[in-house]
Design an enzyme around this catalytic site. Structure first.
Site, PDB file in Angstrom:
ATOM      1  N   GLY A  11      -0.390  -4.911  -3.437  1.00 42.24           N
ATOM      2  CA  GLY A  11       0.596  -5.405  -2.647  1.00 42.24           C
ATOM      3  C   GLY A  11       0.854  -4.582  -1.480  1.00 42.24           C
ATOM      4  CD  GLN A  51       4.476  -0.767   1.420  1.00 48.21           C
ATOM      5  OE1 GLN A  51       4.152  -2.133   0.842  1.00 48.21           O
ATOM      6  NE2 GLN A  51       4.468   0.256   0.665  1.00 48.21           N
ATOM      7  CB  CYS A  87       5.895   2.096  -3.769  1.00 47.58           C
ATOM      8  SG  CYS A  87       5.958   1.675  -2.065  1.00 47.58           S
ATOM      9  CG  LEU A  88      -0.184   1.418  -1.887  1.00 43.53           C
ATOM     10  CD1 LEU A  88      -0.811   0.469  -1.020  1.00 43.53           C
ATOM     11  CD2 LEU A  88      -0.929   2.401  -2.327  1.00 43.53           C
ATOM     12  CG  HIS A 129       7.388  -3.440  -5.081  1.00 44.24           C
ATOM     13  ND1 HIS A 129       7.727  -2.462  -5.765  1.00 44.24           N
ATOM     14  CD2 HIS A 129       6.814  -2.853  -3.982  1.00 44.24           C
ATOM     15  CE1 HIS A 129       7.366  -1.275  -5.234  1.00 44.24           C
ATOM     16  NE2 HIS A 129       6.800  -1.664  -3.896  1.00 44.24           N
ATOM     17  CD  GLU A 130       4.557  -5.318  -1.700  1.00 44.09           C
ATOM     18  OE1 GLU A 130       4.938  -4.970  -0.648  1.00 44.09           O
ATOM     19  OE2 GLU A 130       3.841  -4.901  -2.778  1.00 44.09           O
ATOM     20  CG  HIS A 161       8.287  -2.572   0.876  1.00 46.25           C
ATOM     21  ND1 HIS A 161       8.509  -1.237   1.111  1.00 46.25           N
ATOM     22  CD2 HIS A 161       7.273  -2.437  -0.151  1.00 46.25           C
ATOM     23  CE1 HIS A 161       7.837  -0.458   0.158  1.00 46.25           C
ATOM     24  NE2 HIS A 161       7.176  -1.128  -0.884  1.00 46.25           N
TER      25      HIS A 161
HETATM   26 ZN    ZN Z   1       6.095  -0.676  -2.181  1.00 53.80          ZN
END
Ligand code: ZN
Length: 196
Positions: A46, A51, A108-109, A150-151, A154
């Site tokens: 995701g 991000q 998380c990236l 989660h997204e 963000h």
């Molecule tokens: Zn993340």
């Protein structure tokens, strides 16, 4: 198509509120495709627009798991999760119903190599717009539900490490600010499998 730079904590841009999308323009659709390409390149499941330094309410997701033969293995997915077409691209995602509790070791990236157990709602109903600007609405659970939550965090400037205990969260943030992140190791796909 283009690979985008993924911002990492403690970049202050990850803390900003993203703005609703008025119009799903051709340019935004192209951007969502670049986001998907970037997400796949990092073996993520995701990615949210902030991000990649864009403060629009846009998320892209693909929680389908690939087996050793590189083909999709849907055995671990719930029926509801399987019923949602993926990859999923949603503009202005809003959770309109939530129920139950579940936990998952999230990554998380934007916080590479860190994994912690986070509690989320088990079942959610999501509303938003697809790439054609059409309204979509569906219920889901499983990893897809977790990933969506989660997204959306963000988009509100929130990271999964904010959802840990104050002590644990503080320890991780301090450690990252002091030592940074390990070098990205593309061989180690297992370790980045569930970063979102
Ligand atoms: Zn993340």
């Amino acid at each position: 198509m283009a690979l985008l730079e993924v911002l990492k904590f403690p970049d202050p841009r990850l803390r900003k509120m993203s703005k609703p999308v008025d119009n799903v323009t051709e340019e935004l659709v192209q951007f969502s495709k670049d986001m998907l390409e970037t997400m796949y390149d990092f073996k993520g499941i995701g990615l949210a627009a902030p991000q990649v330094a864009r403060l629009d309410r846009l998320i892209v997701i693909d929680t389908r798991r690939k087996g050793d033969d590189d083909r999709y293995n849907l055995d671990d997915m719930t029926e509801l999760e399987k019923s949602v077409e993926q990859p999923l691209v949603v503009f202005n995602p809003v959770i309109t119903f939530k129920e139950g509790k579940t936990t998952y070791d999230e990554g998380c990236l934007s916080i590479p190599s860190y994994y912690e157990t986070v509690e989320r709602f088990q079942l959610i109903e999501l509303e938003g717009l697809n790439q054609k600007g059409e309204k979509i609405k569906f219920k889901t659970d499983g990893l897809l539900s977790i990933c969506i939550q989660h997204e959306i965090d963000h988009l509100d400037g929130k990271l999964f490490i904010d959802r840990l205990s104050i002590i644990k969260s503080g320890r991780i943030k301090k450690q990252i600010k002091k030592h940074g992140y390990p070098e990205r190791n593309t061989e180690d796909e297992e370790a980045v499998e569930s970063e979102v």
